[in-house]
Design an enzyme around this catalytic site. Structure first.
Site, PDB file in Angstrom:
ATOM      1  N   SER A 106       0.833  -1.193   0.000  1.00 16.41           N
ATOM      2  CA  SER A 106       0.000   0.000   0.000  1.00 16.41           C
ATOM      3  C   SER A 106       0.875   1.253   0.000  1.00 16.41           C
ATOM      4  CB  SER A 106      -0.965  -0.083   1.201  1.00 16.41           C
ATOM      5  OG  SER A 106      -1.983   0.867   1.097  1.00 16.41           O
ATOM      6  N   ASP A 164     -10.470  -4.206  -4.967  1.00 16.77           N
ATOM      7  CA  ASP A 164      -9.848  -3.313  -3.978  1.00 16.77           C
ATOM      8  C   ASP A 164     -10.598  -1.980  -3.969  1.00 16.77           C
ATOM      9  OD1 ASP A 164      -8.178  -1.555  -2.590  1.00 16.77           O
ATOM     10  OD2 ASP A 164      -6.356  -2.541  -3.282  1.00 16.77           O
ATOM     11  N   HIS A 195      -8.169  -4.898  -0.406  1.00 18.57           N
ATOM     12  CA  HIS A 195      -6.886  -4.243  -0.150  1.00 18.57           C
ATOM     13  C   HIS A 195      -5.993  -5.073   0.778  1.00 18.57           C
ATOM     14  CE1 HIS A 195      -4.562  -0.597  -0.779  1.00 18.57           C
ATOM     15  NE2 HIS A 195      -4.304  -0.518   0.515  1.00 18.57           N
TER      16      HIS A 195
HETATM   17  C1  MLT Z   1      -1.396   5.905  -0.148  1.00 20.06           C
HETATM   18  O1  MLT Z   1      -1.761   6.873   0.507  1.00 20.06           O
HETATM   19  O2  MLT Z   1      -0.222   5.650  -0.413  1.00 20.06           O
HETATM   20  C2  MLT Z   1      -2.487   5.020  -0.641  1.00 20.06           C
HETATM   21  O3  MLT Z   1      -3.703   5.678  -0.567  1.00 20.06           O
HETATM   22  C3  MLT Z   1      -2.530   3.751   0.120  1.00 20.06           C
HETATM   23  C4  MLT Z   1      -2.865   3.982   1.554  1.00 20.06           C
HETATM   24  O4  MLT Z   1      -1.982   4.249   2.322  1.00 20.06           O
HETATM   25  O5  MLT Z   1      -4.045   3.873   1.915  1.00 20.06           O
END
Ligand code: MLT
Length: 210
Positions: A106, A164, A195
Protein backbone atom coordinates in the site's frame (compact mmCIF):
# COMPACT_ATOMS: atom_id res chain seq x y z
CA UNK A 1 23.00 9.13 9.49
CA UNK A 2 19.45 8.00 9.46
CA UNK A 3 16.32 9.88 8.49
CA UNK A 4 14.32 6.86 9.67
CA UNK A 5 13.79 4.83 12.80
CA UNK A 6 14.56 1.42 11.35
CA UNK A 7 15.68 -2.11 11.98
CA UNK A 8 18.42 -4.01 10.22
CA UNK A 9 18.70 -7.77 10.57
CA UNK A 10 21.83 -9.26 9.09
CA UNK A 11 21.16 -12.23 6.82
CA UNK A 12 21.87 -15.75 8.02
CA UNK A 13 22.27 -17.48 4.63
CA UNK A 14 25.72 -16.83 3.10
CA UNK A 15 24.34 -17.85 -0.31
CA UNK A 16 21.61 -15.20 -0.27
CA UNK A 17 23.31 -11.92 -1.19
CA UNK A 18 20.12 -9.89 -1.48
CA UNK A 19 18.79 -7.48 1.14
CA UNK A 20 15.07 -6.96 1.43
CA UNK A 21 13.95 -3.35 1.94
CA UNK A 22 10.59 -3.45 3.70
CA UNK A 23 8.09 -0.58 3.56
CA UNK A 24 4.89 -0.87 5.58
CA UNK A 25 1.43 0.52 4.83
CA UNK A 26 -0.22 3.54 6.47
CA UNK A 27 -0.38 3.03 10.23
CA UNK A 28 2.21 0.25 10.26
CA UNK A 29 5.76 0.44 11.52
CA UNK A 30 9.18 -1.08 10.96
CA UNK A 31 8.05 -4.38 12.52
CA UNK A 32 4.74 -4.88 10.69
CA UNK A 33 5.93 -6.71 7.57
CA UNK A 34 9.12 -8.32 8.85
CA UNK A 35 7.58 -11.80 9.32
CA UNK A 36 6.35 -11.69 5.71
CA UNK A 37 9.78 -10.51 4.50
CA UNK A 38 11.45 -13.40 6.32
CA UNK A 39 9.29 -15.88 4.46
CA UNK A 40 9.70 -14.13 1.08
CA UNK A 41 13.49 -14.19 1.09
CA UNK A 42 14.60 -16.68 3.77
CA UNK A 43 18.04 -15.94 5.21
CA UNK A 44 18.38 -12.52 3.54
CA UNK A 45 19.32 -9.32 5.35
CA UNK A 46 16.34 -7.11 6.18
CA UNK A 47 16.27 -3.31 6.25
CA UNK A 48 12.95 -1.97 7.47
CA UNK A 49 12.36 1.78 8.01
CA UNK A 50 9.37 3.35 9.72
CA UNK A 51 7.67 5.98 7.57
CA UNK A 52 8.71 9.39 8.86
CA UNK A 53 5.53 11.31 8.00
CA UNK A 54 2.61 11.24 10.42
CA UNK A 55 -1.04 11.35 9.39
CA UNK A 56 -2.56 11.90 12.83
CA UNK A 57 -0.79 9.17 14.75
CA UNK A 58 -0.25 6.96 11.70
CA UNK A 59 3.23 6.63 10.15
CA UNK A 60 3.44 6.95 6.35
CA UNK A 61 6.20 7.43 3.80
CA UNK A 62 4.84 10.67 2.25
CA UNK A 63 2.06 13.18 2.82
CA UNK A 64 -1.36 12.80 1.29
CA UNK A 65 -3.99 15.47 1.03
CA UNK A 66 -6.90 13.01 0.68
CA UNK A 67 -7.31 9.33 -0.25
CA UNK A 68 -5.31 8.91 -3.47
CA UNK A 69 -4.34 12.62 -3.62
CA UNK A 70 -0.67 13.08 -2.83
CA UNK A 71 1.44 16.09 -1.90
CA UNK A 72 3.67 16.01 -4.96
CA UNK A 73 6.58 18.01 -3.59
CA UNK A 74 6.68 15.94 -0.42
CA UNK A 75 6.44 12.73 -2.46
CA UNK A 76 9.46 13.67 -4.59
CA UNK A 77 11.40 14.75 -1.49
CA UNK A 78 10.59 11.55 0.43
CA UNK A 79 11.46 9.33 -2.54
CA UNK A 80 14.91 10.94 -2.60
CA UNK A 81 15.21 10.57 1.14
CA UNK A 82 14.46 6.84 0.94
CA UNK A 83 16.99 6.34 -1.88
CA UNK A 84 19.64 8.15 0.17
CA UNK A 85 18.78 6.08 3.24
CA UNK A 86 19.29 2.83 1.31
CA UNK A 87 22.67 3.97 -0.07
CA UNK A 88 23.85 5.13 3.37
CA UNK A 89 22.60 1.93 5.02
CA UNK A 90 24.53 -0.16 2.49
CA UNK A 91 27.71 1.64 3.61
CA UNK A 92 26.88 1.43 7.31
CA UNK A 93 25.80 -2.20 7.41
CA UNK A 94 27.96 -3.47 4.57
CA UNK A 95 25.38 -4.93 2.19
CA UNK A 96 25.43 -4.78 -1.60
CA UNK A 97 23.35 -1.78 -2.72
CA UNK A 98 22.99 -3.36 -6.16
CA UNK A 99 21.15 -6.36 -4.71
CA UNK A 100 18.26 -4.73 -2.90
CA UNK A 101 14.74 -6.15 -3.24
CA UNK A 102 12.01 -3.68 -2.29
CA UNK A 103 8.93 -5.19 -0.65
CA UNK A 104 6.07 -2.84 0.16
CA UNK A 105 2.39 -2.81 0.93
CA UNK A 106 0.00 0.00 0.00
CA UNK A 107 1.67 3.30 1.02
CA UNK A 108 4.99 1.41 1.33
CA UNK A 109 4.58 -0.02 -2.18
CA UNK A 110 3.83 3.48 -3.43
CA UNK A 111 7.01 5.03 -2.05
CA UNK A 112 9.04 2.12 -3.45
CA UNK A 113 7.94 2.43 -7.06
CA UNK A 114 8.13 6.23 -6.88
CA UNK A 115 11.69 6.01 -5.56
CA UNK A 116 12.58 3.51 -8.30
CA UNK A 117 11.24 5.78 -11.04
CA UNK A 118 13.12 8.81 -9.72
CA UNK A 119 16.23 7.02 -8.39
CA UNK A 120 16.57 3.72 -10.26
CA UNK A 121 19.60 2.62 -8.21
CA UNK A 122 17.43 2.21 -5.11
CA UNK A 123 16.61 -1.44 -5.90
CA UNK A 124 16.90 -4.17 -8.49
CA UNK A 125 13.60 -5.94 -7.89
CA UNK A 126 10.30 -4.89 -6.35
CA UNK A 127 7.42 -6.83 -4.86
CA UNK A 128 4.53 -4.37 -4.67
CA UNK A 129 1.27 -5.25 -2.95
CA UNK A 130 -1.72 -2.96 -3.65
CA UNK A 131 0.18 -0.09 -5.26
CA UNK A 132 -1.22 2.80 -7.31
CA UNK A 133 0.23 5.55 -9.51
CA UNK A 134 1.51 8.45 -7.44
CA UNK A 135 3.32 11.05 -9.54
CA UNK A 136 1.33 13.73 -11.38
CA UNK A 137 1.64 14.04 -15.15
CA UNK A 138 3.83 17.12 -14.78
CA UNK A 139 6.21 15.50 -12.29
CA UNK A 140 6.43 12.45 -14.56
CA UNK A 141 7.05 14.55 -17.64
CA UNK A 142 9.83 16.37 -15.81
CA UNK A 143 11.62 13.22 -14.71
CA UNK A 144 11.07 10.50 -17.33
CA UNK A 145 12.38 10.15 -20.84
CA UNK A 146 10.38 7.78 -23.08
CA UNK A 147 13.33 7.55 -25.45
CA UNK A 148 15.70 6.40 -22.70
CA UNK A 149 13.80 4.11 -20.34
CA UNK A 150 15.39 4.09 -16.89
CA UNK A 151 14.25 0.72 -15.56
CA UNK A 152 15.66 -1.63 -18.21
CA UNK A 153 17.19 -4.20 -15.85
CA UNK A 154 14.47 -4.10 -13.19
CA UNK A 155 11.97 -6.84 -12.30
CA UNK A 156 8.68 -5.90 -10.67
CA UNK A 157 5.88 -8.06 -9.29
CA UNK A 158 2.71 -5.99 -8.94
CA UNK A 159 0.15 -7.92 -6.90
CA UNK A 160 -3.28 -6.28 -6.90
CA UNK A 161 -6.76 -7.02 -5.58
CA UNK A 162 -9.50 -7.31 -8.18
CA UNK A 163 -12.06 -5.80 -5.79
CA UNK A 164 -9.85 -3.31 -3.98
CA UNK A 165 -11.94 -0.33 -2.77
CA UNK A 166 -8.81 1.85 -2.54
CA UNK A 167 -7.09 0.93 -5.82
CA UNK A 168 -9.54 0.62 -8.75
CA UNK A 169 -8.45 -1.89 -11.40
CA UNK A 170 -7.76 0.81 -14.00
CA UNK A 171 -5.17 2.37 -11.68
CA UNK A 172 -3.41 -0.99 -11.35
CA UNK A 173 -3.28 -1.29 -15.13
CA UNK A 174 -2.07 2.31 -15.42
CA UNK A 175 0.80 1.67 -13.00
CA UNK A 176 1.83 -1.54 -14.79
CA UNK A 177 1.85 0.35 -18.10
CA UNK A 178 3.91 3.19 -16.65
CA UNK A 179 6.58 0.90 -15.17
CA UNK A 180 6.72 -1.21 -18.35
CA UNK A 181 7.08 1.93 -20.47
CA UNK A 182 10.30 2.61 -18.58
CA UNK A 183 11.66 -0.80 -19.54
CA UNK A 184 10.93 -2.78 -16.37
CA UNK A 185 9.89 -6.41 -16.64
CA UNK A 186 6.51 -6.17 -14.91
CA UNK A 187 4.28 -9.04 -13.86
CA UNK A 188 0.79 -7.87 -12.93
CA UNK A 189 -0.80 -10.53 -10.78
CA UNK A 190 -4.50 -10.28 -9.84
CA UNK A 191 -5.77 -11.59 -6.50
CA UNK A 192 -9.42 -12.35 -5.74
CA UNK A 193 -9.32 -9.90 -2.85
CA UNK A 194 -9.66 -6.36 -1.69
CA UNK A 195 -6.89 -4.24 -0.15
CA UNK A 196 -5.78 -6.83 2.43
CA UNK A 197 -2.76 -9.09 1.89
CA UNK A 198 -3.49 -12.75 1.18
CA UNK A 199 -1.42 -15.79 2.10
CA UNK A 200 -1.49 -17.13 -1.47
CA UNK A 201 0.01 -13.98 -2.98
CA UNK A 202 2.88 -14.11 -0.48
CA UNK A 203 3.55 -17.68 -1.56
CA UNK A 204 3.47 -16.58 -5.22
CA UNK A 205 5.85 -13.70 -4.43
CA UNK A 206 8.27 -16.08 -2.73
CA UNK A 207 8.28 -18.28 -5.85
CA UNK A 208 8.76 -15.22 -8.08
CA UNK A 209 11.84 -14.20 -6.05
CA UNK A 210 13.32 -17.69 -5.85
C1 MLT B 1 -1.40 5.91 -0.15
O1 MLT B 1 -1.76 6.87 0.51
O2 MLT B 1 -0.22 5.65 -0.41
C2 MLT B 1 -2.49 5.02 -0.64
O3 MLT B 1 -3.70 5.68 -0.57
C3 MLT B 1 -2.53 3.75 0.12
C4 MLT B 1 -2.87 3.98 1.55
O4 MLT B 1 -1.98 4.25 2.32
O5 MLT B 1 -4.04 3.87 1.91
Amino acid sequence: MSDYIHIFHRGTDPNEERTILVCHGTGGDEHSLVPFAESLLPGASILSPRGNVLEGALPRFFRRLAEGVFDQDDLVFRAGQLARFVAESADTYGFDAAKVVGFGYSNGANILHTALLLHPDVSAELVLLRAMPTLSASKLAGSLDEAHPRLASKRILLSQGDSDPIVPNELSNELATLLSSQGAQVQLSWQHSGHAITRSELEAARDWLA
